[in-house]
Design a protein around this motif. Sequence first.
Motif, PDB file in Angstrom:
ATOM      1  N   ALA A 236       0.819  -1.213   0.000  1.00 57.97           N
ATOM      2  CA  ALA A 236       0.000   0.000   0.000  1.00 57.97           C
ATOM      3  C   ALA A 236       0.850   1.259   0.000  1.00 57.97           C
ATOM      4  CB  ALA A 236      -0.925   0.002   1.216  1.00 57.97           C
ATOM      5  N   GLY A 237       2.179   1.088   0.083  1.00 56.91           N
ATOM      6  CA  GLY A 237       3.085   2.232   0.066  1.00 56.91           C
ATOM      7  C   GLY A 237       3.670   2.565   1.409  1.00 56.91           C
ATOM      8  N   GLY A 238       3.513   1.674   2.386  1.00 58.06           N
ATOM      9  CA  GLY A 238       4.034   1.930   3.720  1.00 58.06           C
ATOM     10  C   GLY A 238       5.546   1.877   3.782  1.00 58.06           C
ATOM     11  N   SER A 239       6.096   2.506   4.797  1.00 55.84           N
ATOM     12  CA  SER A 239       7.541   2.494   5.013  1.00 55.84           C
ATOM     13  C   SER A 239       7.934   1.204   5.721  1.00 55.84           C
ATOM     14  CB  SER A 239       7.948   3.693   5.871  1.00 55.84           C
ATOM     15  OG  SER A 239       7.431   3.550   7.191  1.00 55.84           O
ATOM     16  N   ASP A 240       9.228   0.972   5.849  1.00 52.00           N
ATOM     17  CA  ASP A 240       9.707  -0.214   6.557  1.00 52.00           C
ATOM     18  C   ASP A 240       9.247  -0.209   8.007  1.00 52.00           C
ATOM     19  OD1 ASP A 240      10.997  -1.244   4.339  1.00 52.00           O
ATOM     20  OD2 ASP A 240      12.911  -0.307   4.810  1.00 52.00           O
ATOM     21  N   ALA A 241       9.298   0.953   8.657  1.00 49.89           N
ATOM     22  CA  ALA A 241       8.881   1.041  10.053  1.00 49.89           C
ATOM     23  C   ALA A 241       7.395   0.750  10.194  1.00 49.89           C
ATOM     24  CB  ALA A 241       9.211   2.424  10.611  1.00 49.89           C
ATOM     25  N   GLN A 242       6.595   1.244   9.274  1.00 52.01           N
ATOM     26  CA  GLN A 242       5.152   0.984   9.324  1.00 52.01           C
ATOM     27  C   GLN A 242       4.848  -0.490   9.067  1.00 52.01           C
ATOM     28  OE1 GLN A 242       4.046   3.854   6.393  1.00 52.01           O
ATOM     29  NE2 GLN A 242       3.961   5.548   7.847  1.00 52.01           N
ATOM     30  N   GLU A 243       5.582  -1.095   8.151  1.00 58.09           N
ATOM     31  CA  GLU A 243       5.413  -2.528   7.896  1.00 58.09           C
ATOM     32  C   GLU A 243       5.746  -3.331   9.151  1.00 58.09           C
ATOM     33  OE1 GLU A 243       7.291  -5.996   4.966  1.00 58.09           O
ATOM     34  OE2 GLU A 243       7.774  -3.883   4.606  1.00 58.09           O
ATOM     35  N   LEU A 244       6.834  -2.995   9.806  1.00 57.50           N
ATOM     36  CA  LEU A 244       7.224  -3.687  11.031  1.00 57.50           C
ATOM     37  C   LEU A 244       6.186  -3.471  12.129  1.00 57.50           C
ATOM     38  CD1 LEU A 244      11.056  -2.909  11.185  1.00 57.50           C
ATOM     39  CD2 LEU A 244      10.003  -5.127  10.753  1.00 57.50           C
ATOM     40  N   ALA A 245       5.730  -2.244  12.290  1.00 54.71           N
ATOM     41  CA  ALA A 245       4.772  -1.942  13.348  1.00 54.71           C
ATOM     42  C   ALA A 245       3.474  -2.717  13.165  1.00 54.71           C
ATOM     43  CB  ALA A 245       4.492  -0.436  13.377  1.00 54.71           C
ATOM     44  N   ALA A 246       2.970  -2.755  11.930  1.00 59.84           N
ATOM     45  CA  ALA A 246       1.729  -3.484  11.669  1.00 59.84           C
ATOM     46  C   ALA A 246       1.903  -4.973  11.913  1.00 59.84           C
ATOM     47  CB  ALA A 246       1.268  -3.225  10.236  1.00 59.84           C
ATOM     48  N   SER A 247       3.077  -5.506  11.562  1.00 59.90           N
ATOM     49  CA  SER A 247       3.311  -6.933  11.778  1.00 59.90           C
ATOM     50  C   SER A 247       3.371  -7.254  13.266  1.00 59.90           C
ATOM     51  CB  SER A 247       4.597  -7.385  11.074  1.00 59.90           C
ATOM     52  OG  SER A 247       5.756  -6.931  11.753  1.00 59.90           O
ATOM     53  N   LEU A 248       4.012  -6.393  14.049  1.00 60.81           N
ATOM     54  CA  LEU A 248       4.069  -6.606  15.495  1.00 60.81           C
ATOM     55  C   LEU A 248       2.670  -6.578  16.100  1.00 60.81           C
ATOM     56  CD1 LEU A 248       7.074  -4.385  16.646  1.00 60.81           C
ATOM     57  CD2 LEU A 248       7.040  -6.865  16.391  1.00 60.81           C
ATOM     58  N   ALA A 249       1.880  -5.578  15.698  1.00 62.48           N
ATOM     59  CA  ALA A 249       0.531  -5.452  16.252  1.00 62.48           C
ATOM     60  C   ALA A 249      -0.337  -6.647  15.856  1.00 62.48           C
ATOM     61  CB  ALA A 249      -0.102  -4.149  15.767  1.00 62.48           C
ATOM     62  N   THR A 250      -0.166  -7.139  14.631  1.00 57.55           N
ATOM     63  CA  THR A 250      -0.917  -8.315  14.199  1.00 57.55           C
ATOM     64  C   THR A 250      -0.475  -9.550  14.971  1.00 57.55           C
ATOM     65  OG1 THR A 250      -1.154  -7.371  11.979  1.00 57.55           O
ATOM     66  CG2 THR A 250      -1.540  -9.733  12.208  1.00 57.55           C
ATOM     67  N   GLY A 251       0.838  -9.698  15.134  1.00 55.49           N
ATOM     68  CA  GLY A 251       1.338 -10.824  15.900  1.00 55.49           C
ATOM     69  C   GLY A 251       0.820 -10.821  17.326  1.00 55.49           C
ATOM     70  N   VAL A 252       0.769  -9.647  17.946  1.00 54.04           N
ATOM     71  CA  VAL A 252       0.244  -9.535  19.312  1.00 54.04           C
ATOM     72  C   VAL A 252      -1.237  -9.914  19.342  1.00 54.04           C
ATOM     73  CG1 VAL A 252      -0.338  -7.868  21.121  1.00 54.04           C
ATOM     74  CG2 VAL A 252       1.933  -7.854  20.101  1.00 54.04           C
ATOM     75  N   ALA A 253      -2.000  -9.474  18.337  1.00 52.08           N
ATOM     76  CA  ALA A 253      -3.424  -9.821  18.281  1.00 52.08           C
ATOM     77  C   ALA A 253      -3.618 -11.335  18.180  1.00 52.08           C
ATOM     78  CB  ALA A 253      -4.085  -9.123  17.096  1.00 52.08           C
ATOM     79  N   TYR A 254      -2.783 -11.992  17.376  1.00 45.07           N
ATOM     80  CA  TYR A 254      -2.892 -13.450  17.252  1.00 45.07           C
ATOM     81  C   TYR A 254      -2.465 -14.144  18.545  1.00 45.07           C
ATOM     82  CZ  TYR A 254      -3.682 -12.980  12.206  1.00 45.07           C
ATOM     83  OH  TYR A 254      -4.195 -12.681  10.965  1.00 45.07           O
ATOM     84  N   LEU A 255      -1.423 -13.632  19.194  1.00 44.51           N
ATOM     85  CA  LEU A 255      -1.000 -14.220  20.469  1.00 44.51           C
ATOM     86  C   LEU A 255      -2.142 -14.165  21.484  1.00 44.51           C
ATOM     87  CD1 LEU A 255       2.657 -13.120  21.333  1.00 44.51           C
ATOM     88  CD2 LEU A 255       1.832 -15.370  20.661  1.00 44.51           C
ATOM     89  N   ARG A 256      -2.813 -13.027  21.552  1.00 40.87           N
ATOM     90  CA  ARG A 256      -3.931 -12.894  22.486  1.00 40.87           C
ATOM     91  C   ARG A 256      -5.036 -13.888  22.157  1.00 40.87           C
ATOM     92  NH1 ARG A 256      -3.424  -6.504  21.831  1.00 40.87           N
ATOM     93  NH2 ARG A 256      -2.137  -6.014  23.648  1.00 40.87           N
ATOM     94  N   ALA A 257      -5.360 -14.009  20.866  1.00 40.88           N
ATOM     95  CA  ALA A 257      -6.437 -14.920  20.471  1.00 40.88           C
ATOM     96  C   ALA A 257      -6.074 -16.371  20.768  1.00 40.88           C
ATOM     97  CB  ALA A 257      -6.744 -14.743  18.990  1.00 40.88           C
ATOM     98  N   LEU A 258      -4.833 -16.757  20.489  1.00 38.94           N
ATOM     99  CA  LEU A 258      -4.418 -18.141  20.684  1.00 38.94           C
ATOM    100  C   LEU A 258      -4.344 -18.501  22.165  1.00 38.94           C
ATOM    101  CD1 LEU A 258      -1.633 -18.489  17.951  1.00 38.94           C
ATOM    102  CD2 LEU A 258      -3.997 -19.285  17.837  1.00 38.94           C
ATOM    103  N   THR A 259      -3.795 -17.611  22.973  1.00 37.33           N
ATOM    104  CA  THR A 259      -3.708 -17.914  24.405  1.00 37.33           C
ATOM    105  C   THR A 259      -5.086 -17.878  25.055  1.00 37.33           C
ATOM    106  OG1 THR A 259      -3.131 -15.586  24.803  1.00 37.33           O
ATOM    107  CG2 THR A 259      -1.322 -17.167  24.684  1.00 37.33           C
ATOM    108  N   ASP A 260      -5.970 -16.994  24.598  1.00 36.08           N
ATOM    109  CA  ASP A 260      -7.346 -16.981  25.100  1.00 36.08           C
ATOM    110  C   ASP A 260      -8.076 -18.276  24.744  1.00 36.08           C
ATOM    111  OD1 ASP A 260      -6.963 -14.483  26.132  1.00 36.08           O
ATOM    112  OD2 ASP A 260      -8.054 -13.411  24.554  1.00 36.08           O
TER     113      ASP A 260
END
Length: 637
Positions: A236-260
């Motif tokens: 979508a045109g994001g920067s490297d930092a934005q790509e990393l940030a979105a991946s971290l936030a997505t990973g955290v969301a999945y961790l919460r769902a899996l542990t729940d």
Amino acid sequence: MSVPPAGLSLAADFPETTRDEWQKLVLGVLRKSGVASEANTPADVEDLLATPTYEGPRIQPLYTAADAPAGGVGLPGLAPFVRGARPQGAVGSGWDVRALHAGPDPKAAAVDVLADLENGVTSLWLRLGEGGLPIDALGTVLAQVYLELAPVALDAGAHATQAAQELWRVADARGVLGSQLAGTLGADPIGLAARAGLGASEPAGLAEVTALARRCAGEFPGLRALVVDAQPYHSAGGSDAQELAASLATGVAYLRALTDAGLGLAEALGQLEFRYTVTADQFSSIAKLRAARRLWARVAEVSGAAPAERAQRQHAVTSAAMMTRRDPWVNMLRTTLACFAAGVGGADAVTVLPFDTRLGLADDFSRRIARNTQILLQEESSLIRVIDPAGGSWFVESLTDRLAEAAWSAFTEIERAGGIVAALRDGLVAEQITASRSARAEAIAHRRDPITGVSEFPNVAEKLPERVPAPPVVLPASADSVVAGLPEIYYDADFEALRARADAHLAVADRPAVFLVTLGSAAASTARASFAANLFQAGGFETPTSGVGTDPAAIAAAFTASGAAVACLCSADKVYAEHAAAVTRALRAAGAGQVWLAGKPGSRADADAEAGIGGYVFTGCNAVAVLEAALAEAGVA
């Protein structure tokens, strides 16, 4: 003997050069070249030469040991895994060479899959569903594949569960044990929602993926259920930092769902694979992969994971956004640099997209080049003989550190907004990416970020390779959609649109032309004529020339004979001062709708305007705006 004789001091006799001395010497050069003024001090040198990035941190011209991260970066295979997830890196075994197959014909795909595996590919990435292979044809595609030897990564979008069940059915029918299957099921409901759009409720399929993860953890220890795909944010045109940030936030969301859902933290971490893009900007890509591991290790640490459980499994894919339709052969160079970055950056699996990706489905040759790019880098360039080749580079270590800081700041902003789903729904992520996309488009338009074969050194007469069109990827639309998905862009989009307009004009007339007036001698006009030709050809123009000379009548006659509607004067400033006005008036009288001048306006702007010169082309000008104006003047719709 390789041991130096006793008492031989080698470089020790040379006086040590300080940073202050270097700054003074460089400042002298910059003043002579006009980059710096007498008011500048040596301390200004590094700011004058620093290169901005889309992440915010600037790349300095010089790095020393003082620029290395204060806390160090650890060791390969140990937390925080900046230097790689394995102690031995890629030494010996190399990284996983993963080939993408997305053509809709199962029989053709079966042949292509076998050819890849027989010639160096070590795992398969299969795109299934609408726009890819039929899910129920998975058995046909994998008919001759030893599933216990070749890992399979599925990519079925909203049909992840159906695809997983089909893979398990095929394996069971062939007597392959669950413990022998390896790869990933590719479930990524949040990434899919980022591309397709979000409804008012949670992303569809989030509950399904927890069931897949529980089954993988219990029955298929070599399979990971989920992929955190960062490609939608990059594309979508994001920067490297934005790509990393979105991946971290997505990973955290999945961790919460899996542990729940009842999985232990270690089990949940073991169900995730992260997919990142790598580009021809090799150092930024190397730093991105290193920073990603460091950041995820921090997330896992805060979550309570043991040090050995904090490693991130990475799949690096060469950027689709950087690929071009025009002069596609240059894509081989882009993907080679990107693959190099993936290998040096420590990716566990790497996919090189075929050079003809933008033209349609890859053929045998382009698939061969894609896999051989990786094999040559591994076996002939010796990338797999060194553990962490970037380790110890003050530049790379500093860039990794600063990129990690920028990404962590963006990640925490997403978390404060309520997490990745909320940030997508309220437009925070889209707003951040839009700013980066606009900045990149501006840099490309001004050719500060040149695209070889497109914005620089285009070939107007090229004949593109013919490929079978790729089927469109169909994204599921949410029934209660409240926010649109992120766009998918290509860096060459603005120039490609201009070239397409010029090519379409051939159906009704000749190719549009800009008449280059090479005023004076060849020595005076060649440099700027070459520059102007390069610029206007990027818009699909032909660039006939007048030949050297200064006679207004002869130049006007040559302009009329060329059939062009636009002209551009090309020469040295001294020649312009003597002849530009008269020649411009003659061109205008001959019907030139626009007369450009190659060079900056300077003090002569008023006189040029009075003579009829309508604009200037120079290094750093907005080439897209110039070409749009020239096409309009040439009557190209």
